[in-house]
Design a protein around this motif. Structure first.
Motif, PDB file in Angstrom:
ATOM      1  N   GLN A 152     -21.569  -7.416  15.846  1.00 14.91           N
ATOM      2  CA  GLN A 152     -22.928  -7.831  15.514  1.00 14.91           C
ATOM      3  C   GLN A 152     -23.211  -9.219  16.059  1.00 14.91           C
ATOM      4  OE1 GLN A 152     -25.020  -7.103  11.545  1.00 14.91           O
ATOM      5  NE2 GLN A 152     -24.303  -9.183  11.289  1.00 14.91           N
ATOM      6  N   ALA A 153     -22.245 -10.117  15.911  1.00 10.35           N
ATOM      7  CA  ALA A 153     -22.436 -11.483  16.397  1.00 10.35           C
ATOM      8  C   ALA A 153     -22.480 -11.530  17.920  1.00 10.35           C
ATOM      9  CB  ALA A 153     -21.315 -12.375  15.872  1.00 10.35           C
ATOM     10  N   ALA A 154     -21.670 -10.695  18.572  1.00  8.20           N
ATOM     11  CA  ALA A 154     -21.596 -10.722  20.034  1.00  8.20           C
ATOM     12  C   ALA A 154     -22.910 -10.356  20.690  1.00  8.20           C
ATOM     13  CB  ALA A 154     -20.498  -9.779  20.514  1.00  8.20           C
ATOM     14  N   PHE A 170      -9.616  -5.055   9.128  1.00  6.39           N
ATOM     15  CA  PHE A 170      -9.846  -5.335  10.542  1.00  6.39           C
ATOM     16  C   PHE A 170     -11.086  -4.639  11.094  1.00  6.39           C
ATOM     17  CE2 PHE A 170      -5.236  -5.921   9.979  1.00  6.39           C
ATOM     18  CZ  PHE A 170      -5.145  -7.247  10.361  1.00  6.39           C
ATOM     19  N   ASN A 171     -11.327  -3.400  10.688  1.00  7.66           N
ATOM     20  CA  ASN A 171     -12.520  -2.723  11.191  1.00  7.66           C
ATOM     21  C   ASN A 171     -13.794  -3.368  10.685  1.00  7.66           C
ATOM     22  OD1 ASN A 171     -10.760  -0.941  12.413  1.00  7.66           O
ATOM     23  ND2 ASN A 171     -11.907   0.878  11.804  1.00  7.66           N
ATOM     24  N   MET A 172     -13.775  -3.791   9.419  1.00 10.94           N
ATOM     25  CA  MET A 172     -14.944  -4.471   8.874  1.00 10.94           C
ATOM     26  C   MET A 172     -15.211  -5.777   9.624  1.00 10.94           C
ATOM     27  SD  MET A 172     -17.244  -4.046   6.453  1.00 10.94           S
ATOM     28  CE  MET A 172     -16.498  -3.054   5.141  1.00 10.94           C
ATOM     29  N   ILE A 173     -14.152  -6.519   9.889  1.00 11.80           N
ATOM     30  CA  ILE A 173     -14.286  -7.773  10.626  1.00 11.80           C
ATOM     31  C   ILE A 173     -14.801  -7.512  12.040  1.00 11.80           C
ATOM     32  CG2 ILE A 173     -13.018  -9.726  11.602  1.00 11.80           C
ATOM     33  CD1 ILE A 173     -11.126  -9.506   9.173  1.00 11.80           C
ATOM     34  N   GLU A 174     -14.288  -6.455  12.670  1.00  7.39           N
ATOM     35  CA  GLU A 174     -14.729  -6.161  14.028  1.00  7.39           C
ATOM     36  C   GLU A 174     -16.210  -5.818  14.071  1.00  7.39           C
ATOM     37  OE1 GLU A 174     -13.887  -3.194  17.818  1.00  7.39           O
ATOM     38  OE2 GLU A 174     -12.418  -3.332  16.202  1.00  7.39           O
ATOM     39  N   ASP A 229     -25.103  -5.692   9.308  1.00  7.49           N
ATOM     40  CA  ASP A 229     -26.171  -4.706   9.440  1.00  7.49           C
ATOM     41  C   ASP A 229     -25.719  -3.390   8.806  1.00  7.49           C
ATOM     42  OD1 ASP A 229     -28.075  -2.896  10.182  1.00  7.49           O
ATOM     43  OD2 ASP A 229     -28.105  -3.466  12.300  1.00  7.49           O
ATOM     44  N   PRO A 230     -26.451  -2.881   7.809  1.00  5.96           N
ATOM     45  CA  PRO A 230     -26.019  -1.640   7.137  1.00  5.96           C
ATOM     46  C   PRO A 230     -25.861  -0.460   8.081  1.00  5.96           C
ATOM     47  CG  PRO A 230     -27.767  -2.723   5.895  1.00  5.96           C
ATOM     48  CD  PRO A 230     -27.661  -3.444   7.208  1.00  5.96           C
ATOM     49  N   THR A 231     -26.615  -0.449   9.195  1.00  5.37           N
ATOM     50  CA  THR A 231     -26.512   0.678  10.123  1.00  5.37           C
ATOM     51  C   THR A 231     -25.147   0.738  10.799  1.00  5.37           C
ATOM     52  OG1 THR A 231     -27.425  -0.627  11.958  1.00  5.37           O
ATOM     53  CG2 THR A 231     -28.983   0.587  10.576  1.00  5.37           C
ATOM     54  N   LEU A 232     -24.421  -0.376  10.807  1.00  2.25           N
ATOM     55  CA  LEU A 232     -23.113  -0.402  11.442  1.00  2.25           C
ATOM     56  C   LEU A 232     -22.047   0.311  10.627  1.00  2.25           C
ATOM     57  CD1 LEU A 232     -22.985  -4.060  12.828  1.00  2.25           C
ATOM     58  CD2 LEU A 232     -23.288  -1.951  14.117  1.00  2.25           C
ATOM     59  N   ALA A 248     -19.435 -18.102  13.761  1.00  4.19           N
ATOM     60  CA  ALA A 248     -20.515 -17.396  14.447  1.00  4.19           C
ATOM     61  C   ALA A 248     -20.623 -15.950  13.996  1.00  4.19           C
ATOM     62  CB  ALA A 248     -20.287 -17.447  15.958  1.00  4.19           C
ATOM     63  N   ALA A 249     -19.468 -15.305  13.843  1.00  6.11           N
ATOM     64  CA  ALA A 249     -19.495 -13.879  13.525  1.00  6.11           C
ATOM     65  C   ALA A 249     -19.984 -13.603  12.116  1.00  6.11           C
ATOM     66  CB  ALA A 249     -18.093 -13.281  13.692  1.00  6.11           C
TER      67      ALA A 249
END
Length: 383
Positions: A116-118, A107-111, A135-138, A128-129
């Motif tokens: 990023q998409a938002a 779930f955290n990975m998906i969020e 992004d590796p920085t996330l 869309a997501a």
């Protein structure tokens, strides 16, 4: 079994168990308010006044995690007095680390992909997501709301070390410890002023450590968590653990009183108001926040005890699904907020819908899926 300074009575503190559950579930209100008090969705036309949500964030943040760590410390000490260090480690590893990894890698990975998409998608549509690679920085944000699980597990490890050391010092030292706890229990309520002076000093300690060694205290060394965070909440956990060795003092703090209700109410209103006013500088606000947090912690034991007496056994319904609610709410809060704002729904209506929908969905998932599946109980509740 580890020999400790006092024998642990086999009591069930249902009010504190409920308190722990409610404090976790308050994350739904906190993180929903965070969405509407920041600029996360500024490019979606969000135009609600962030002030009330910022106030709600500050009010909940003042007491929620300090009280949670105090209650966790209480139950940690109780467990270590009843079972061996090895059994405790096995139980807490399953209870903490399995859900932590399960949610972190799903779930955290998906969020993070959704976040990023938002930032670039004005409307939600299929795929869309996942249009871009993450992004590796996330990855530095991967823990999100799970940070407290890492912190409390660190405290559990430290508590195990202290327990092992206490077991090694012998019965004579145990008598000294029991005498110290007995003297504290006999202290009059007037001595509470001394507690607050010590609490203020402890609140400044992480800041002082940060001034002396910022390169050691502030970087996020512990799985994305700074030592500063661990130092800041440690006194609350230690207080709860010590309280378990003082049953008379525990009962005293579990008694409801009007001053406790008034003190708690005043703290959650005045401290955020003072912080927002800018009357005090950052250094002075450390003391103000510390006093407010400790007033709340020392009051909340009695408030939950009184609340449980009013509601009766039905109050335990707040404790059972709390872990599921906390683990799953973060992604739902974000996704629901995104959906509503994309449809032009903003303000108090959107906030209320996010909170109600998130609570409803997580409760449904708990009772319909988690509770009925051994695999899901392990993955999401560590049971």
């Amino acid at each position: 079994m580890v020999d400790t300074p006092a024998a642990a009575p086999r009591l069930y503190y249902g009010d504190l168990d409920v308190a722990r559950g409610v404090l976790m579930a308050l994350g739904v209100f906190l993180h929903s308010a965070v969405l509407f008090s920041t600029d996360v969705f500024a490019n979606y036309g969000a135009d609600s006044d962030p002030g009330p949500y910022r106030f709600l964030v500050d009010a909940i943040h003042l007491f929620r995690m300090p009280a949670f760590f105090a209650v966790s410390g209480f139950f940690c000490a109780m467990s270590l007095r009843r079972q061996s260090v090895t059994a405790f480690l096995r139980l807490k590893s399953r209870r903490i680390l399995v859900p932590l990894l399960s949610v972190l890698l799903t779930f955290n990975m998906i969020e993070l992909w959704l976040r990023q998409a938002a930032r670039s998608e004005p409307e939600i549509h299929a795929g869309a997501a996942f249009r871009f690679p993450l992004d590796p920085t996330l990855f530095g944000e991967l823990l999100l709301h799970l940070w407290f699980l890492v912190v409390v597990f660190v405290y559990f490890l430290l508590a195990m070390l202290v327990t092992a050391l206490v077991a090694a010092v012998g019965e004579r030292r145990h008598k000294i410890a029991r005498g110290a706890f007995a003297r504290i229990e006999r202290m009059p309520n007037a001595a509470i002023g001394t507690w607050f002076l010590a609490a203020i000093a402890l609140a400044y300690a992480p800041h002082a450590a940060g001034s002396l060694g910022p390169e050691l205290i502030y970087p996020q060394w512990v799985f994305g968590i700074a030592p500063f965070t661990i130092l800041y909440y440690a006194p609350f956990f230690a207080f709860g653990a010590a309280l378990n060795f003082m049953p008379q003092l525990t009962e005293r703090w579990r008694q409801f009183s009007l001053p406790k209700l008034l003190g708690f109410s005043a703290a959650i209103v005045l401290v955020p108001a003072v912080a927002a006013s800018g009357w005090f500088g950052e250094t002075a606000m450390v003391a103000v926040s510390a006093i407010g947090a400790w007033i709340c912690v020392l009051s909340i034991f009695g408030l939950f005890n009184a609340a449980m007496r009013l509601v009766g056994d039905r109050s335990r319904a707040f404790a059972e699904p709390a872990y599921t609610i906390y683990l799953l709410h973060h992604i739902l809060v974000f996704l629901l907020g995104w959906l509503l704002l994309s449809q032009g729904i903003d303000g108090a209506l959107a906030f209320g819908l996010v909170v109600a929908s998130t609570l409803g969905l997580t409760l449904t998932i708990h009772y319909s899926v988690v509770r009925k599946s051994a695999a899901m109980r392990l993955l999401l509740n560590g049971k």
